[in-house]
Design an enzyme around this catalytic site. Structure first.
Site, PDB file in Angstrom:
ATOM      1  N   ALA A  71       0.864  -1.175   0.000  1.00  0.00           N
ATOM      2  CA  ALA A  71       0.000   0.000   0.000  1.00  0.00           C
ATOM      3  C   ALA A  71       0.902   1.226   0.000  1.00  0.00           C
ATOM      4  O   ALA A  71       2.060   1.162   0.440  1.00  0.00           O
ATOM      5  CB  ALA A  71      -0.887  -0.001   1.241  1.00  0.00           C
ATOM      6  N   GLY A 116       0.587  -4.896   0.763  1.00  0.00           N
ATOM      7  CA  GLY A 116      -0.537  -4.867  -0.169  1.00  0.00           C
ATOM      8  C   GLY A 116      -0.204  -5.460  -1.534  1.00  0.00           C
ATOM      9  O   GLY A 116      -1.106  -5.905  -2.250  1.00  0.00           O
ATOM     10  N   GLU A 119      -0.697  -9.073  -1.058  1.00  0.00           N
ATOM     11  CA  GLU A 119      -2.145  -9.274  -0.898  1.00  0.00           C
ATOM     12  C   GLU A 119      -2.858  -9.200  -2.244  1.00  0.00           C
ATOM     13  O   GLU A 119      -3.761  -9.997  -2.531  1.00  0.00           O
ATOM     14  CB  GLU A 119      -2.687  -8.226   0.087  1.00  0.00           C
ATOM     15  N   GLU A 139       4.022  -5.318   7.386  1.00  0.00           N
ATOM     16  CA  GLU A 139       3.224  -4.258   8.019  1.00  0.00           C
ATOM     17  C   GLU A 139       3.586  -3.999   9.475  1.00  0.00           C
ATOM     18  O   GLU A 139       3.582  -2.839   9.928  1.00  0.00           O
ATOM     19  CB  GLU A 139       1.729  -4.581   7.920  1.00  0.00           C
TER      20      GLU A 139
HETATM   21  N1  CAA Z   1       4.639   3.252  -0.406  1.00  0.00           N
HETATM   22  C1  CAA Z   1       5.076   4.409  -0.897  1.00  0.00           C
HETATM   23  N2  CAA Z   1       6.275   4.564  -1.468  1.00  0.00           N
HETATM   24  C2  CAA Z   1       7.063   3.484  -1.557  1.00  0.00           C
HETATM   25  C3  CAA Z   1       6.666   2.240  -1.070  1.00  0.00           C
HETATM   26  C4  CAA Z   1       5.388   2.122  -0.488  1.00  0.00           C
HETATM   27  N3  CAA Z   1       4.918   0.973  -0.018  1.00  0.00           N
HETATM   28  N4  CAA Z   1       7.666   1.348  -1.292  1.00  0.00           N
HETATM   29  C5  CAA Z   1       8.647   2.031  -1.889  1.00  0.00           C
HETATM   30  N5  CAA Z   1       8.292   3.314  -2.070  1.00  0.00           N
HETATM   31  C6  CAA Z   1       9.087   4.412  -2.671  1.00  0.00           C
HETATM   32  C7  CAA Z   1      10.162   4.878  -1.756  1.00  0.00           C
HETATM   33  O1  CAA Z   1       9.632   5.804  -0.834  1.00  0.00           O
HETATM   34  C8  CAA Z   1      11.118   5.482  -2.725  1.00  0.00           C
HETATM   35  O2  CAA Z   1      10.620   6.740  -3.106  1.00  0.00           O
HETATM   36  P1  CAA Z   1      11.624   8.033  -3.169  1.00  0.00           P
HETATM   37  O3  CAA Z   1      12.583   7.669  -4.259  1.00  0.00           O
HETATM   38  O4  CAA Z   1      10.707   9.146  -3.511  1.00  0.00           O
HETATM   39  O5  CAA Z   1      12.257   8.126  -1.831  1.00  0.00           O
HETATM   40  C9  CAA Z   1      11.009   4.581  -3.942  1.00  0.00           C
HETATM   41  O6  CAA Z   1       9.757   3.890  -3.809  1.00  0.00           O
HETATM   42  C10 CAA Z   1      12.085   3.519  -4.015  1.00  0.00           C
HETATM   43  O7  CAA Z   1      12.119   2.819  -2.774  1.00  0.00           O
HETATM   44  P2  CAA Z   1      13.444   2.679  -1.882  1.00  0.00           P
HETATM   45  O8  CAA Z   1      14.337   3.844  -2.081  1.00  0.00           O
HETATM   46  O9  CAA Z   1      13.016   2.367  -0.490  1.00  0.00           O
HETATM   47  O10 CAA Z   1      14.087   1.394  -2.590  1.00  0.00           O
HETATM   48  P3  CAA Z   1      15.024   0.306  -1.893  1.00  0.00           P
HETATM   49  O11 CAA Z   1      15.553  -0.513  -3.012  1.00  0.00           O
HETATM   50  O12 CAA Z   1      15.974   0.937  -0.951  1.00  0.00           O
HETATM   51  O13 CAA Z   1      14.019  -0.593  -1.027  1.00  0.00           O
HETATM   52  C11 CAA Z   1      11.998  -1.803  -0.542  1.00  0.00           C
HETATM   53  C12 CAA Z   1      12.988  -1.333  -1.631  1.00  0.00           C
HETATM   54  C13 CAA Z   1      12.668  -2.805   0.376  1.00  0.00           C
HETATM   55  C14 CAA Z   1      10.832  -2.456  -1.268  1.00  0.00           C
HETATM   56  C15 CAA Z   1      11.539  -0.574   0.269  1.00  0.00           C
HETATM   57  O14 CAA Z   1      11.083   0.432  -0.639  1.00  0.00           O
HETATM   58  C16 CAA Z   1      10.413  -0.853   1.225  1.00  0.00           C
HETATM   59  O15 CAA Z   1      10.640  -1.418   2.267  1.00  0.00           O
HETATM   60  N6  CAA Z   1       9.166  -0.434   0.857  1.00  0.00           N
HETATM   61  C17 CAA Z   1       8.019  -0.538   1.727  1.00  0.00           C
HETATM   62  C18 CAA Z   1       7.555  -1.976   1.845  1.00  0.00           C
HETATM   63  C19 CAA Z   1       6.406  -2.046   2.821  1.00  0.00           C
HETATM   64  O16 CAA Z   1       6.546  -1.780   3.990  1.00  0.00           O
HETATM   65  N7  CAA Z   1       5.227  -2.418   2.308  1.00  0.00           N
HETATM   66  C20 CAA Z   1       4.019  -2.517   3.118  1.00  0.00           C
HETATM   67  C21 CAA Z   1       3.258  -1.225   3.027  1.00  0.00           C
HETATM   68  S1  CAA Z   1       1.910  -1.153   4.185  1.00  0.00           S
HETATM   69  C22 CAA Z   1       0.726  -2.102   3.496  1.00  0.00           C
HETATM   70  O17 CAA Z   1       0.859  -2.653   2.415  1.00  0.00           O
HETATM   71  C23 CAA Z   1      -0.542  -2.210   4.283  1.00  0.00           C
HETATM   72  C24 CAA Z   1      -1.529  -3.167   3.757  1.00  0.00           C
HETATM   73  O18 CAA Z   1      -1.482  -4.374   3.919  1.00  0.00           O
HETATM   74  C25 CAA Z   1      -2.702  -2.668   3.048  1.00  0.00           C
END
Ligand code: CAA
Length: 266
Positions: A71, A116, A119, A139
């Site tokens: 998400a 998400g 999911e 999460e």
């Molecule tokens: N939401 C918004 N932006 C996201 C994102 C997310 N879930 N995942 C990555 N991005 C963005 C980052 O903010 C970054 O943007 P900027 O360049 O503007 O800073 C860009 O995508 C690239 O990401 P990273 O710089 O973090 O890339 P990385 O290679 O260092 O890491 C990653 C990759 C491990 C996937 C890392 O991005 C990460 O951990 N992302 C979040 C994963 C996460 O926690 N997902 C769960 C979200 S909550 C959810 O999904 C709730 C639900 O069940 C409904």
């Protein structure tokens, strides 16, 4: 630079009977903002209106790094509990639209399928993945829990014990581990092989009666997680519905007459 934001976040490509739904927000690793979720639901609604012209859908993420990294965390940051519930309901609505879609939907995962994103993939009929993929429900690392169906579908896919381990730790697993756990149906060395393999599966399914595949999907989706007696009743009802179709008459007649069936999709 900047062009990423003006493109629609979801587009549909067509190749004969196969449709590909592309999530195109690569700068945010295809994170599911409310706009993306609404566009996904609209794309599936439009494809469903085409009936048996669409025999299968591939869902892919643009950019080569992620299927979907979750998400959109930025759009969750300031939500009230009520808005949080609304956001989760929107994710569940997308899952419901995919599960109601009358043909197979294959999540083609090449890269991150997290939160998400996993999911969304689990709401599809099957997950195909490249070796470069990673799966997880991270999460709890954000103080959240899975909100788009992870607590529902992950235990069904991998069993309660492994699902709890993944959800409580937020740990990521690779494609081979996901395949061994039954989460991933098939694994490929690269994106090209992944897409070719997914298309081949849809082509193979398209040889069969569209009506029967749709009925099988309906029963599998509705029966999943229900008690045996309920699931059995759903199967009986779906089996009975097959007798309403021309395809069933044709398929059985073709077998008896020792010829290939010519299904009409009715
Ligand atoms: N939401 C918004 N932006 C996201 C994102 C997310 N879930 N995942 C990555 N991005 C963005 C980052 O903010 C970054 O943007 P900027 O360049 O503007 O800073 C860009 O995508 C690239 O990401 P990273 O710089 O973090 O890339 P990385 O290679 O260092 O890491 C990653 C990759 C491990 C996937 C890392 O991005 C990460 O951990 N992302 C979040 C994963 C996460 O926690 N997902 C769960 C979200 S909550 C959810 O999904 C709730 C639900 O069940 C409904």
């Amino acid at each position: 630079p900047g062009t990423d934001e003006v493109r629609p976040p979801v587009r549909v490509e067509r190749d004969g009977v196969v449709a590909t739904v592309v999530i195109d927000r690569p700068k945010a690793l295809n994170a599911l903002s409310p706009d993306v979720l609404r566009a996904l639901a609209a794309a599936f609604d439009e494809l469903a209106a085409e009936g048996d012209a669409v025999r299968g859908v591939l869902v892919v993420g643009e950019g080569g790094r992620a299927f979907v990294a979750g998400a959109d965390i930025r759009s969750l940051a300031t939500l009230t509990p009520e808005e949080g519930a609304e956001s989760a309901r929107l994710g569940h609505r997308v899952a419901a639209v995919i599960e109601a879609f009358p043909a197979p939907v294959i999540a083609c995962v090449d890269g991150f399928a997290l939160g998400g994103g996993l999911e969304l993939a689990m709401a599809c009929d099957m997950i195909y993945a490249t070796d470069a993929s990673a799966f997880g429900q991270p999460e709890v690392r954000l103080g959240l829990i899975p909100g788009f169906g992870g607590t529902v579908r992950l235990p069904r896919a991998v069993g309660l014990s492994f699902a709890k381990e993944l959800i409580y730790t937020g740990r990521r697993i690779d494609a081979a581990t996901a395949e061994a756990a039954g989460l991933v149906a098939r694994r490929f060395p690269d994106r090209e092989a992944l897409l070719a393999g997914a298309r081949a599966t849809i082509d193979e399914v398209a040889q069969n009666a569209w009506t029967a595949v749709a009925l099988a999907k309906r029963v599998l989706v509705e029966a999943s997680g229900t008690p045996t007696a309920t699931a059995s009743d759903l199967e009986v009802a779906g089996f009975a519905d097959a007798f309403r179709t021309d395809d069933m008459r044709e398929g059985v007649a073709a077998f008896i007459e020792k010829r290939e069936p010519r299904f009409s999709g009715r």
